[in-house]
Scaffold this motif. Structure first.
Motif, short mmCIF file in Angstrom:
data_model
loop_
_atom_site.label_atom_id
_atom_site.label_comp_id
_atom_site.label_asym_id
_atom_site.label_seq_id
_atom_site.Cartn_x
_atom_site.Cartn_y
_atom_site.Cartn_z
N ARG A 116 51.19 62.53 23.29
CA ARG A 116 51.16 63.43 22.45
C ARG A 116 49.81 64.04 22.00
O ARG A 116 48.69 63.27 21.68
N GLY A 117 49.73 65.22 22.08
CA GLY A 117 48.23 66.15 21.49
C GLY A 117 47.28 66.30 22.79
O GLY A 117 46.37 67.05 22.62
N ILE A 118 47.55 65.69 24.02
CA ILE A 118 46.77 66.01 24.94
C ILE A 118 47.08 67.62 25.54
O ILE A 118 48.04 67.95 25.66
N VAL A 119 46.09 68.19 26.03
CA VAL A 119 46.10 69.36 26.76
C VAL A 119 45.60 69.34 28.19
O VAL A 119 44.67 68.46 28.71
N SER A 120 46.34 69.85 29.13
CA SER A 120 46.17 69.50 30.34
C SER A 120 46.70 70.83 31.20
O SER A 120 47.31 71.71 30.80
N MET A 121 45.98 70.92 32.66
CA MET A 121 46.26 72.11 33.28
C MET A 121 47.45 71.92 34.22
O MET A 121 47.97 70.81 34.77
N ALA A 122 48.18 73.15 34.13
CA ALA A 122 49.77 73.08 34.84
C ALA A 122 49.16 73.65 36.23
O ALA A 122 48.22 74.50 36.40
N HIS A 123 49.89 73.16 37.36
CA HIS A 123 49.57 73.55 38.72
C HIS A 123 51.06 73.70 39.43
O HIS A 123 51.91 73.26 38.89
N GLY A 124 51.12 74.32 40.55
CA GLY A 124 52.27 74.23 41.49
C GLY A 124 52.22 73.10 42.15
O GLY A 124 51.84 71.94 41.82
N ASP A 125 53.00 73.04 43.41
CA ASP A 125 52.85 71.81 44.26
C ASP A 125 51.58 71.17 44.72
O ASP A 125 51.44 70.09 44.76
N ASP A 126 50.82 72.26 44.87
CA ASP A 126 49.24 71.61 45.36
C ASP A 126 48.51 71.25 43.93
O ASP A 126 48.44 72.13 42.94
#
Length: 118
Positions: free
Chosen positions: A46-56
């Protein structure tokens, strides 16, 4: 703008798959995929910020997500780059938003954010 809320999981923001201004936006010239960086000691809680990405895993561009709850299956799969340190009540409010599937029923935006390098 936040375009996805998965209850007890994530709230996702950035540029969704479609743009209201069409497929070619003036800012696209600066968008480049980011190479995934993974650390075993950083957990998606909870609270972590992360990058979204596709299959790669090296395809992250403008979408990011905030963790509403823990998701160990994302550890070492997505690049966490920050955490919410103040305003957890706002994070909790995302979980209470009305949604249609995973789409918020109203427009949700970041009005102010600050970066602390510590």
């Amino acid at each position: 703008m936040f375009h996805r809320i998965a209850k007890d999981f994530v709230v996702q923001g950035g540029t969704p798959t479609g743009r209201t201004a069409g497929p070619n936006h003036y800012a696209d010239r600066w968008v480049r995929p980011v190479k995934g960086e993974f650390r075993a000691d950083v957990k998606h809680v909870r609270g972590i910020v992360s990058m979204a990405h596709g299959d790669d895993p090296n395809s992250a561009t403008t979408s990011f997500f905030l963790m509403l709850g823990p998701a160990t299956n994302l550890d070492n799969q997505f690049s966490a780059f920050g955490r919410v340190v103040d305003g957890m009540d706002v994070l909790d409010a995302f979980g209470k938003e009305e949604i249609d599937g995973e789409t918020p029923k109203r427009r949700l935006e970041i009005v102010e954010a600050s970066i602390d390098s510590n």
